[in-house]
Design a protein around this motif. Sequence first.
Motif, PDB file in Angstrom:
ATOM      1  N   THR A   7      46.476  26.031  36.027  1.00  0.00           N
ATOM      2  CA  THR A   7      47.018  27.353  36.382  1.00  0.00           C
ATOM      3  C   THR A   7      47.973  27.876  35.318  1.00  0.00           C
ATOM      4  O   THR A   7      48.272  29.063  35.279  1.00  0.00           O
ATOM      5  CB  THR A   7      47.785  27.270  37.722  1.00  0.00           C
ATOM      6  OG1 THR A   7      48.781  26.234  37.597  1.00  0.00           O
ATOM      7  CG2 THR A   7      46.839  26.933  38.870  1.00  0.00           C
ATOM      8  N   THR A  54      45.768  34.233  34.553  1.00  0.00           N
ATOM      9  CA  THR A  54      45.247  35.141  35.578  1.00  0.00           C
ATOM     10  C   THR A  54      43.983  34.523  36.180  1.00  0.00           C
ATOM     11  O   THR A  54      43.339  33.665  35.561  1.00  0.00           O
ATOM     12  CB  THR A  54      44.860  36.511  34.980  1.00  0.00           C
ATOM     13  OG1 THR A  54      43.830  36.299  34.010  1.00  0.00           O
ATOM     14  CG2 THR A  54      46.035  37.203  34.323  1.00  0.00           C
ATOM     15  N   GLU A  55      43.632  34.994  37.366  1.00  0.00           N
ATOM     16  CA  GLU A  55      42.411  34.491  38.010  1.00  0.00           C
ATOM     17  C   GLU A  55      41.206  34.763  37.119  1.00  0.00           C
ATOM     18  O   GLU A  55      40.306  33.930  37.000  1.00  0.00           O
ATOM     19  CB  GLU A  55      42.220  35.146  39.379  1.00  0.00           C
ATOM     20  CG  GLU A  55      43.022  34.484  40.497  1.00  0.00           C
ATOM     21  CD  GLU A  55      42.897  32.958  40.515  1.00  0.00           C
ATOM     22  OE1 GLU A  55      43.891  32.290  40.133  1.00  0.00           O
ATOM     23  OE2 GLU A  55      41.824  32.453  40.889  1.00  0.00           O
ATOM     24  N   SER A  56      41.177  35.929  36.462  1.00  0.00           N
ATOM     25  CA  SER A  56      39.989  36.270  35.650  1.00  0.00           C
ATOM     26  C   SER A  56      39.862  35.310  34.471  1.00  0.00           C
ATOM     27  O   SER A  56      38.756  34.901  34.107  1.00  0.00           O
ATOM     28  CB  SER A  56      40.022  37.732  35.193  1.00  0.00           C
ATOM     29  OG  SER A  56      40.979  37.917  34.183  1.00  0.00           O
ATOM     30  N   THR A  57      40.988  34.910  33.885  1.00  0.00           N
ATOM     31  CA  THR A  57      40.926  33.961  32.765  1.00  0.00           C
ATOM     32  C   THR A  57      40.496  32.591  33.270  1.00  0.00           C
ATOM     33  O   THR A  57      39.672  31.908  32.651  1.00  0.00           O
ATOM     34  CB  THR A  57      42.306  33.873  32.072  1.00  0.00           C
ATOM     35  OG1 THR A  57      42.599  35.151  31.514  1.00  0.00           O
ATOM     36  CG2 THR A  57      42.334  32.820  30.989  1.00  0.00           C
ATOM     37  N   ASN A  78      40.101  40.637  29.222  1.00  0.00           N
ATOM     38  CA  ASN A  78      41.235  41.467  29.646  1.00  0.00           C
ATOM     39  C   ASN A  78      42.188  41.782  28.487  1.00  0.00           C
ATOM     40  O   ASN A  78      43.290  42.260  28.697  1.00  0.00           O
ATOM     41  CB  ASN A  78      42.003  40.778  30.786  1.00  0.00           C
ATOM     42  CG  ASN A  78      42.589  39.435  30.362  1.00  0.00           C
ATOM     43  OD1 ASN A  78      42.504  39.047  29.191  1.00  0.00           O
ATOM     44  ND2 ASN A  78      43.200  38.731  31.298  1.00  0.00           N
ATOM     45  N   GLU A 103      51.415  31.873  33.203  1.00  0.00           N
ATOM     46  CA  GLU A 103      50.548  31.617  34.352  1.00  0.00           C
ATOM     47  C   GLU A 103      49.224  32.332  34.075  1.00  0.00           C
ATOM     48  O   GLU A 103      49.213  33.539  33.787  1.00  0.00           O
ATOM     49  CB  GLU A 103      51.185  32.157  35.632  1.00  0.00           C
ATOM     50  CG  GLU A 103      50.299  31.920  36.829  1.00  0.00           C
ATOM     51  CD  GLU A 103      50.995  32.228  38.159  1.00  0.00           C
ATOM     52  OE1 GLU A 103      52.163  32.690  38.143  1.00  0.00           O
ATOM     53  OE2 GLU A 103      50.345  32.004  39.186  1.00  0.00           O
ATOM     54  N   GLU A 163      48.555  36.963  28.533  1.00  0.00           N
ATOM     55  CA  GLU A 163      47.840  37.793  29.492  1.00  0.00           C
ATOM     56  C   GLU A 163      48.456  39.196  29.536  1.00  0.00           C
ATOM     57  O   GLU A 163      49.576  39.401  29.056  1.00  0.00           O
ATOM     58  CB  GLU A 163      47.919  37.147  30.882  1.00  0.00           C
ATOM     59  CG  GLU A 163      47.287  35.747  30.969  1.00  0.00           C
ATOM     60  CD  GLU A 163      45.759  35.766  31.008  1.00  0.00           C
ATOM     61  OE1 GLU A 163      45.137  36.687  30.446  1.00  0.00           O
ATOM     62  OE2 GLU A 163      45.184  34.835  31.604  1.00  0.00           O
ATOM     63  N   HIS A 165      43.502  39.567  26.363  1.00  0.00           N
ATOM     64  CA  HIS A 165      44.480  38.555  25.969  1.00  0.00           C
ATOM     65  C   HIS A 165      44.170  37.995  24.589  1.00  0.00           C
ATOM     66  O   HIS A 165      43.017  37.938  24.167  1.00  0.00           O
ATOM     67  CB  HIS A 165      44.633  37.454  27.032  1.00  0.00           C
ATOM     68  CG  HIS A 165      43.520  36.469  27.141  1.00  0.00           C
ATOM     69  ND1 HIS A 165      43.061  35.983  28.345  1.00  0.00           N
ATOM     70  CD2 HIS A 165      42.756  35.831  26.210  1.00  0.00           C
ATOM     71  CE1 HIS A 165      42.090  35.116  28.137  1.00  0.00           C
ATOM     72  NE2 HIS A 165      41.886  35.003  26.840  1.00  0.00           N
ATOM     73  N   ASN A 194      49.923  46.165  28.386  1.00  0.00           N
ATOM     74  CA  ASN A 194      48.903  45.820  29.382  1.00  0.00           C
ATOM     75  C   ASN A 194      47.574  45.441  28.749  1.00  0.00           C
ATOM     76  O   ASN A 194      46.656  44.990  29.434  1.00  0.00           O
ATOM     77  CB  ASN A 194      48.686  46.994  30.353  1.00  0.00           C
ATOM     78  CG  ASN A 194      49.884  47.123  31.255  1.00  0.00           C
ATOM     79  OD1 ASN A 194      50.480  46.119  31.650  1.00  0.00           O
ATOM     80  ND2 ASN A 194      50.279  48.360  31.546  1.00  0.00           N
TER      81      ASN A 194
END
Length: 242
Positions: A177, A158-161, A136, A156, A143, A138, A217
């Motif tokens: 997390t 991300t779910e993908s990481t 993504n 925090e 992120e 990062h 982003n």
Amino acid sequence: MNIIKVKNYDEMSRKAAEMIIEKVRRTPSINLGLATGGTPVGLYGQLVQDHQKNGTSYKKVQTFNLDEYIGLSYDNPNSYRYFMNEQLFNFIDICPGNTHVPLGNTKDPQQECADYEALLKKHGGVDLQILGIGSNGHIGFNEPGTSFQSETHIIELTESTREANARFFNSMDEVPTHAITMGIASIMRSKEILLLISGEKKSDALTQLLQGEVNENFPASILKTHPCVTIIADEAALGKVA
Ligand code: F6R
């Protein structure tokens, strides 16, 4: 950004090691910024081999890692401190006190961020920063959406990481997390940056980096504005670049 194209992961690792060894030999008190994850494992293996064979010394080198999971202690095999000891520090002649990784199991992560940033500044910053990149975009654990002005901070994940890193844990529930990471501004203060990219899974990220706009982003895009960035990318990662 200067791009070095290589055939595969092994060639990327060897090329990166050559560049770092040359710099360590030329400037024995260099400050190295280090990354964890799958990408630099081959590079660290090469540095260990060279140390054992050719005696390149790290006695005066200081290292600063990009990030650490919050909640994991140094002796947890999934902590980045443990990773660094196992992949590199235990096998070269670096002084343990010269290796710096944010403390993950501190009671006060906020204070740890401030202390880590102060430590970086006290040592005059990083001379050469090694980076990997997340799918993504990062860098460190910054992120998408992280401010380009950020210094060392709590993030925090991300779910993908977390999913990408779950391969190192027994289950997804065990993946922390939150993490402490050098910020984008901290990374950008490095005098020189070496970004390593290997494999098809990273080809969208590399394409976006080379062809997209500079935008928060896509955190890695800021690297386009740094005066001294070298990317070593392999054929699989370069696959989709026009
Ligand atoms: C690790 C780090 C991350 C990784 C990135 C790629 O210290 O800062 O930005 O470089 O998540 O990870 P791998 O190399 O496992 O694909």
